[in-house]
Design an enzyme around this catalytic site. Structure first.
Site, mmCIF file in Angstrom:
data_model
loop_
_atom_site.group_PDB
_atom_site.id
_atom_site.type_symbol
_atom_site.label_atom_id
_atom_site.label_comp_id
_atom_site.label_asym_id
_atom_site.label_seq_id
_atom_site.Cartn_x
_atom_site.Cartn_y
_atom_site.Cartn_z
ATOM 1 N N HIS A 50 -55.996 46.219 0.600
ATOM 2 C CA HIS A 50 -55.977 47.286 -0.393
ATOM 3 C C HIS A 50 -55.472 46.706 -1.714
ATOM 4 C CE1 HIS A 50 -55.259 50.942 -2.530
ATOM 5 N NE2 HIS A 50 -53.947 50.871 -2.440
ATOM 6 N N HIS A 90 -55.470 47.374 -6.341
ATOM 7 C CA HIS A 90 -55.787 48.240 -7.485
ATOM 8 C C HIS A 90 -56.550 47.409 -8.512
ATOM 9 C CE1 HIS A 90 -53.036 51.920 -6.873
ATOM 10 N NE2 HIS A 90 -53.042 51.243 -5.742
ATOM 11 N N ASP A 101 -76.450 40.931 -0.648
ATOM 12 C CA ASP A 101 -75.970 39.806 0.162
ATOM 13 C C ASP A 101 -74.778 40.220 1.024
ATOM 14 O OD1 ASP A 101 -77.782 37.856 -0.639
ATOM 15 O OD2 ASP A 101 -76.545 37.125 -2.287
ATOM 16 N N HIS A 146 -58.053 56.740 -6.629
ATOM 17 C CA HIS A 146 -57.035 55.813 -6.167
ATOM 18 C C HIS A 146 -57.552 54.367 -6.333
ATOM 19 C CE1 HIS A 146 -53.935 54.830 -2.753
ATOM 20 N NE2 HIS A 146 -54.011 53.886 -3.654
ATOM 21 N N TYR A 148 -78.523 31.622 5.706
ATOM 22 C CA TYR A 148 -77.518 31.316 4.701
ATOM 23 C C TYR A 148 -76.297 30.760 5.415
ATOM 24 C CZ TYR A 148 -74.300 31.666 0.809
ATOM 25 O OH TYR A 148 -73.399 31.354 -0.180
#
Lengths: 232, 232, 232, 232
Positions: D96, D98, D121, D172, D230
């Protein structure tokens, strides 16, 4: 020891420029360098982090996409590089990135208009952006078709790959090339800067006009014309 | 040893500030420094990468654009510098870059409006942007005419080059100058910051108003007036 | 040795954070730290480059703007700091910068709306922006009046300086403060980030809505409420 | 010595990536890593500056939010992590942040449209953005409800957490996850880049179209399909 050691070393050094010039995050890019005498090119292996890359990891491939030397799988974009080398004798190196501003223009499906002398110092046309590829080409030999799309775009628009050394693939990102690996990478950095400047220019003045022809000619010729007086 | 060693050294140091201040990529800029007693100026050689530049590479040129000392070709913008030194006795150094935000305003062909005190701390006018140059001037002695265009712009608009130490050349980019090489380079950095702030301001409020006259005067005078109280 | 050595040292360290946090170019900012027992504060000297600054350069000033200790002239914004310390007992340090995004909102003369939890983690109001100052106040004791303007704005809008620790001065830039010098500088960095995020949010969605009250309360209280559970 | 030392070390290293990748300022983020055999996860302690963080500071928590080992308070977002681990067996780590551009889209309350191959991708859907949370959920067990909101969003929109490894929480910011801590952090960096590119694309062309389905499939499959080519 391999007869391709020097080629691999140049390819390695060119690839290592990409993170240094902040043109990529993670493994989002690849540079190849051709050996015209041997009809092969060196290219970055697929998905190997730059911090772990070494010259011996570089893969040697021929123009039919056969691996000539190397134990790693070459870049997933290898067939696009091969197609361009085969079609265009004048180019020695190709660079592909997902640099932020160039990708944004690619996703916007717009040519980058020539708005100033920074642009004209490098090319006298807009930076072209291809049309979205046809579904059957995407489903087929996609990377081969990407190369074909680029070459046909240049033919159809009467562009010269030794004068306009860059293109945006719609919804994908930029390919640049040049007469040396330094020049191919340099063009990717310049393109990113041109893409940034053009974006800002339109934000500052939505009516901003294309550079006038006389100024395009002047700046291009002082760097590239027969009486060029830029550089040593 | 040369009698120009000190002049070359200052010119070298000023040029090396440009990459450090992130005002240029590659070789897109040049700084010159004048010696008023000798009627010559020192300027960066054309197209030499900053990483390879040394003080001995700096070229000494007179106001008629004749090379006085140096084995390299001077910057392709040399004639613009010469014209400004010849016309304006009060300036000691000139800096030219292709910094991103200043170029964007140049390409947008707009003056940068004075919107805040950061601007007024440095100049009390908008940052002027020239008109696009006439075709015959571009085809002729282009860099000389660029200098002439700047000087005539200042005369026509009644601007003083010791008060407004910067200009944008339409479709090209910024020139800044000052009473020392530190000040000329400083002005290029400040201009880039003003260009960035003005761009953002208009995005945040398309109706943003020019700074009121009383505040322009106040901030300029606390730095530059006879009772200035900024600095030591 | 001076009884203010510790105060100067903290002030010096706080000021040195500004270039490190990329909040300033050159000398465009200043931090002060108060000593409530002595009724004095330490502040950066005016116009001294950060690279040359040392703790002994810091100037000690009282709330009537008299220099108590120090041989250099204090920041030109000293009277603004003095006014705030005198008016607001709860603050221990003040930081002023010309950081790019915060200045852009100041020049746009707009409050920064509270749009998300990053903002609510720090303050429960918009970041206020003052009205442009009256001409007579600008011409008079300008920096003193700037302090007065801030305090009166807070009174008129029923804001608490220990809850809303920042303000934008119209056409100028941000002032932030806090219960320690670390907090005052921290608030300047946070403000710059909030200013950047709010700018982008409005570009992505011009109809973006203010954060709902329940979420403002929740986030503020988990950091600052009596049952706060953020941090150690 | 603790049986969780290795888990803590991986969690520590993942967290230390956040400032290095420029995804956070100060303490605005957290990464957790799960141990499926023990039914616990390691998570960053709340509000501890990255420069002071050490592996022994990492807190071990079970899926009922009970601290199993560690003297510090875990991240205030711990209950969101716990809810996701409990609901989704296929994920091994959660990140998480910001980060600026991802937060801007969250505050704009918009999904990030899939506009190019850089996006395809990595995922074949838009990056989803939740609805604003209901007032009663905010006032109640907020972080638990945030986890519930994410899981229910995925169910309601028939999304798979092992295919779409990221979400934006309205107002958020982003949560990302993956089959390893490297992948969870990688996804946060990619998301920030996609958020930046999509923002620019819409500025350059407000009519920019979503990527066509054939190209979405092609790019995703060359990286993730059964015939992926890939990487190594």
């Amino acid at each position: 020891m391999s007869k391709y050691d020097d080629l691999k070393k140049r390819c390695y050094e060119a690839n290592m420029q990409l993170p240094e010039l902040q043109l990529i995050v993670y493994t989002f890019g690849n540079v190849s360098v051709v050996d015209r005498a041997q009809n092969v090119f060196a290219i970055k292996p697929s998905g190997v982090p730059y911090a772990q890359l070494s010259p011996t990891d570089i893969v040697i491939v021929d123009f039919e996409n056969q691996i000539i030397e190397g134990s790693l799988r070459p870049s997933s974009d290898t067939k696009t590089h091969a197609y361009l080398y085969k079609s265009w004798q004048g180019i020695e190196s190709i660079c592909h990135t997902h640099s932020t501003f160039a990708v944004a223009w690619s996703q916007a499906q717009r040519d980058i208009p020539i708005l100033g002398t920074t642009h004209a110092d490098h090319l006298i046309t807009d930076v072209p952006c291809t049309e979205p590829m046809k579904d059957e080409d995407i489903k087929g030999d996609y990377e081969h078709m990407t190369g074909k799309q680029i070459v046909e775009y240049f033919e159809r628009h009467d562009l010269s790959p030794t004068e306009t050394e860059m293109i945006l693939i719609a919804n994908h990102g930029p390919f640049t090339w040049g007469a040396s690996h330094e020049k191919a990478v340099y063009n990717s950095k310049i393109l990113e800067e041109l893409a940034h400047m053009a974006y800002l220019t339109e934000q500052i003045n939505p009516e901003a006009k294309r550079l006038k022809d006389s100024l395009i000619q002047k700046h291009y010729e002082r760097k590239h014309g027969k009486d060029a007086y830029y550089g040593q």
